[in-house]
Structures are given as C-alpha cells and as structure tokens.
Design a protein around this motif. Sequence first.
Motif, short mmCIF file in Angstrom:
data_model
loop_
_atom_site.label_atom_id
_atom_site.label_comp_id
_atom_site.label_asym_id
_atom_site.label_seq_id
_atom_site.Cartn_x
_atom_site.Cartn_y
_atom_site.Cartn_z
N VAL A 16 -15.67 -5.10 22.38
CA VAL A 16 -14.63 -6.04 22.83
C VAL A 16 -13.83 -6.55 21.62
CG1 VAL A 16 -15.72 -6.69 25.00
CG2 VAL A 16 -16.37 -7.90 22.91
N ILE A 17 -14.43 -6.49 20.45
CA ILE A 17 -13.69 -6.64 19.19
C ILE A 17 -13.97 -5.33 18.44
CG2 ILE A 17 -13.44 -7.93 17.02
CD1 ILE A 17 -12.70 -9.69 19.39
N LYS A 18 -12.89 -4.59 18.19
CA LYS A 18 -13.04 -3.20 17.79
C LYS A 18 -13.34 -2.99 16.31
CE LYS A 18 -11.47 -1.64 21.85
NZ LYS A 18 -12.46 -1.23 22.87
N TYR A 19 -14.09 -1.95 16.07
CA TYR A 19 -14.30 -1.40 14.71
C TYR A 19 -13.19 -0.40 14.45
CZ TYR A 19 -16.31 2.39 11.74
OH TYR A 19 -16.53 3.39 10.82
N TRP A 20 -12.43 -0.58 13.38
CA TRP A 20 -11.40 0.38 13.00
C TRP A 20 -11.15 0.28 11.51
CZ3 TRP A 20 -10.17 4.38 15.72
CH2 TRP A 20 -9.04 5.15 15.41
#
Lengths: 382, 382
Positions: free
Chosen positions: B14-18
């Motif tokens: 829901v909070i992305k890894y990028w």
Amino acid sequence: MHKKSVKAPVNIAVIKYWGKRDKELNLPMNGSLSVTLSISKLYTLTSVACCREFEKDRFWLNGKEEKDLSERMKTCLSLLRSLRYSKESKDSKLERLSEQYLHIVSENNFPTAAGLASSASGYAALIKGIAELYELDQSSEELSCIARQGSGSACRSLMGGFVLWKMGVLKDGSDSFAEQIASKSQWEDLRILIIIVSSSSKKVSSTKGMQATVLTSNLFQYRIKHVDFYIKKMENAIKHKDFESFAQLTMKDSNQFHATCLDTFPPVFYLNDISTSLIQLVHEINRLSKKTIAAYTFDAGPNAVIYFLKENEDLLLGTLHDCLSTVDGWSYKYNDIKLNISNDYFFPIYGKVNKVIITEIGDGTVQTSESLIDSNGYPIYN
Amino acid sequence: MHKKSVKAPVNIAVIKYWGKRDKELNLPMNGSLSVTLSISKLYTLTSVACCREFEKDRFWLNGKEEKDLSERMKTCLSLLRSLRYSKESKDSKLERLSEQYLHIVSENNFPTAAGLASSASGYAALIKGIAELYELDQSSEELSCIARQGSGSACRSLMGGFVLWKMGVLKDGSDSFAEQIASKSQWEDLRILIIIVSSSSKKVSSTKGMQATVLTSNLFQYRIKHVDFYIKKMENAIKHKDFESFAQLTMKDSNQFHATCLDTFPPVFYLNDISTSLIQLVHEINRLSKKTIAAYTFDAGPNAVIYFLKENEDLLLGTLHDCLSTVDGWSYKYNDIKLNISNDYFFPIYGKVNKVIITEIGDGTVQTSESLIDSNGYPIYN
C-alpha cells in the motif's frame, strides 16, 4: 464603421503552464516557454468592427453567435476600451470608439474536433484585432497582459518565434506577461508535426485539471520550485540551437507535467494508450538514429506534437509515414529514407490516428485584409 | 532424506517499494508497507529436500527444471547454508545438512500469465522452507533479510497481516528487514479484489524500471524524502482501522509511484487505458457511495488491486459484477444491491478484463504436509 482583421497563431509550450496562483487574473504558478507555429497552417482569423449604430457587443465564433459573452471576454473588452478611452482623453480629435459597441467574428481554420486548444490563438487574435482597431500604442508585451486574462496561454500567441511567459510576482499581475526571447529567424529549421489521435475519453478541462493539481499533488510542489531552472536551460538550448538539449528538456517537461496530473487526486489523465505508444515510438526512433532527432510534447489531451529539424524531415516523416500512410494531412509521400522500426511499435498506433499536421515555427499575429465582417457589420459566411 | 514444504502468501504494497540504493543486496531507497493476502486463494508451494545422494542443487519451477540457478537464488542458499553450518558447528550431534545438495520444487497456484508478481511468494516459500529443513533458530525478521536478497518484496511475504519493510541505513543491509506491524486479527474485515486486465504491451521489468527511475526522475527525489511520512500516516490508519485514511493513502501512493515512472526518462508505463478506466470507476463508486469504500493500487503492471471492507462487499462487488459478469473468478452473483453507475464508466472496461480474484487479508508462511517431492527426492507432477 471601423473594421480590422487579424490572424493569430497557435503556440505549443515546451515548458508547460500548469496551475494558477490567481484564478481571476490567470496568474501562473510558474513561467512557461513556447514555440509559435506558422499561421500558414493553423490560425484563428478574427475581424472586429465598431460603429455608433451597433446596439450591443456581439460575438460570432465559427459561424455561430455566442448568446452571452464570457466573463473573461468582457474583462478583455473592458481593459482594451479603457486603454482607448485614456488615449481619447488626451486627444479630443479622436473618435470616441471606446463608447461604441463591438461586433466580433472569429474563425479557427482547424476543427475544434481536432483537439487543438483554440483559446490561445482565439484570444490573441481578439486582443490584437481590437488593439489595431483602437490604434493602441501598447506594446505586444503590454497587450499580452490582457490576452493572459482571456486565456493564460493566449499571451504567448501574440509574438512569433520563442516566447517566454514570465511568472511574475506582483499581485496585480503587471509583471506576468509574455516576451519574445528569440524570433523565428533564430532557428528557422524548426519543424512541427502534430498527430491528432482518436479519443473517446471525457476530458477534464485544463482549468479544472490545474486547480485540482495545485490543491492535491505533492509532486507539483517539487515541479514549481524547479521550472525556472528548466526555463534557463531551455533558453540556453534555443540560444545555441542545441536540438539535443531542446528535445530532452521538451520531452522531460511534458512527462513531468503529465506525472503531476497523475499525482493529482483523483488523478487526471490526458495521455492515453495511443499517446504512450507514440512516446515509445519517438524514443525508438531516437535510439535507432543514434541521436535525438524528434521530441514529443503533449498538452492537456492525447495529441502528440513532435518537434524536429528540417535536416531530419525526410528520415522522421518517412519513418512515421510507414505507420500512418492512410491518415490525412501528408503533403507528399516520404518514401525515400526511413528507419527500420519493429512492427511492435507501430501496431498499437495503426488505425488510431485521425490526422497529421506538418508545420513549422512562425511569426506572431498579423493584420490581414481578409475580413469576416461585411459592410453592415455582420458576419460573412463562406 | 529430509523434506519440508511451505506455502507462502502474496503481498500487495500500500506504500510501494521502488528504487534500490544497493542492487546487490536489494536495499531500498525507501521503506514500504504491505498487506499479506490469504493463502486460501493465492500462494507459492515450495518443497525442499536434502540428501547425501543428491549430486547438485536443483530447482524445478512450475513443472520445469531451471537449467541454472540464478545468482540471487545462489546467494540465498549460501546464506541459509552458512546459518545451518554455524548451528552444526555448535552441536556435533546435528547432521551435516549444510554439506548436502538441495532439491527444490516450487509451484504457484496462480498462472504466471495472470500478471501477478510471483517472486515475492516464491522467495518467501524458498527461504522459509529451507529454514524449516535446517531447523534454523532465526526469527522471521532475520530470515526476511535473506528473502530480501532474493527479491526485495519477498521479505514482506514471510509475515501475515500488515508488514513494514524498513528501509534501513546500514551499508550491509542488516537493518533493512521486514516486521509485522499488525497481525491479520487487527483488521480481519479487510478484503481484496484483484482485477486481471488484458495487456499487449511489453513490460519493463521492475528491476530495470526502478533503476531508470532512480537515475532520471526528478520527482522521485521528492518522493523518497516523503515516504516515511506516508508510512507513519498509514500505520496510524491501520492502528485505528480508519479505512478512509487507509484508502486515500493507498490510492495516492499508487498514483505517486506511477507518476515517478512517467517522470522517468524514457518514461516507463505500467498503467494502460483499462487501468486508468478502473481508477476512474473506483473514484465514481466512492463518489456515489458518499464515502470511500474502495481503494485501488497498481504494482508494476496494469492489474488493479482493490482494497475494501467486508461490510461493503455486497455493494462494491454487486456494482462491479454488473460490468464484469462474464469474467472468471466470481464466487457467486452479487445481484442484490448495487450503485447506479453510468455506462460511460463501464464502457472502456467491457471485455478488457480476464479474471477477478476475490480474497482477504491473511497470515504469513505456513508449513504443510502437501509435498511436491517424492520419496526419491524428485518432483511429483500432478
């Protein structure tokens, strides 16, 4: 009766205007920079007349009378009248044109359905036409402050070549005007291909879209702090006719602008799958060319505008013609040279483009003897 | 021969890894937070065996032997072996499993073509399976550091409920591990709908995509400075079971992540016209509901993952079923209640969706007696 007619060009920003710090005055959150397109292809022709006998201000657009003038248009008329009035106050021999009603007849030579913004060329033609009618002494920069209040980007259509719309800092907007940073002759080889794509999606108007971005996008806060830097780099690229830098900055600015639209909440989408396929095609063309020969930019809609240089016209258009040969707007067949593009890039685009328009960098507004108003002060319909 | 089998879940951030700050160790540029999905619907089942007679490490994935083990997989095996070795060094009665070769057989119960990332559940099952085989004493947090080196987001699939992958600051990555911030029981009513959409576009791998973003996106520089703040807000929303905040943060983070992909140069596109139509549909559903009942998020692909609460299941799925009734994956027909959605929202989606998967929040990896390895140490094919 006094009459004047003016043609005004379309402009396409390479550093985009997005976000107003003052809605009333159309004051932007950042500066923007555009290229004026030649009126040989795209223009708004506006004729204005005033006469003691006219009974009210009237406006015919594309063959149809607008029942009510918009507030923005009333503002522009009132500002121009007050400039005429102050001129008349200083010279009693001048006819009191400021007390007469206006008839305004305006036509775009491109269909609204083309999806090209017509408000920029429209307001530029209107403001310049009336300024000519009133024999105003104001410079294009000064008039651009009035055009801005009609439609923000209209201020950039008053001048030719490369035009900077300064953000300004004053509350009254008097320092937020357009100025030409280089004329068309600085870089006459600049060409523009417009690819009009099919779209079924409902468009969010740019006024609504930009307000939503200002209110909700966090990434936009980054953008507005950095646009001045991009503008400086762009001015430098134009000064040195450095197409590589010009192109990279143009593409990056377009992408960043659309990224802030996607970061708006709810998100605003102007690019569609055809647009993104065109973006990927341009990158592939540049990759195969081993240098940047084409630069895309997208306004608040899915149509691609592609900048290129005359020296690469045959190669670029020859390559694109392969994919878009059935589409209207080619002036001739570019079959001589082309890049060997994989069909994977063409496939998503086939049959999805309505029209191409090939044009070049141009000058600003021009007076013309073509009139849309007859000797009685009414529209001439062709 | 020793054998163990583990099922590991899929997780959806829901909070992305990028963005990686260290490619080798898979160390992220920012923390990320995910929900673990129930293994009742989606899982990777992995069986591992070791035996003195095995002649080399071998790996069968979805019924086919992989000729060479990837470097990432070799790293994971070597890290796990050294943990076993140090355990054996302290206890001479322990069998020297660290000296034996491994046979690994792994299957996803969802087709690769579904477009769901399988590397997270895959590496989680692998690491947990071998840890069980080796009877390692390391906690899930410690094992997550190993899973992370297989595939970044795999570290979050070792635990159930809500899982935070801490960014960490140490160069060796020892403080960049996953930890459960709340178990499934904190918010059991959380449901997840996955909408698998058709896509013809060639996908840029997330590893390539994120490296390009780190190198070229200016907006990404803003993002990484602010993700910690979003995580704190998200933790708070989960703590208070505040769906409104959870949903808004989820949607905004997804949009911001995809905005940085668009700001990458050349831009990387994961969303397509179907994705953007689904986004607009979810916003319309929330608008008509007069509250936020659904939250979309998109990983590096066009499929939508939609979070909702059990209490809104009938309304949300009833409404979506109207548009997607011909699609596989509905467990029953939700015909009782629905929102009155204009066809304009449904039209771009009709016929463009392959499948829906309805699932819910779940626990972490589990040992299972189902084995994919026969008594000779070779794959059992069903």
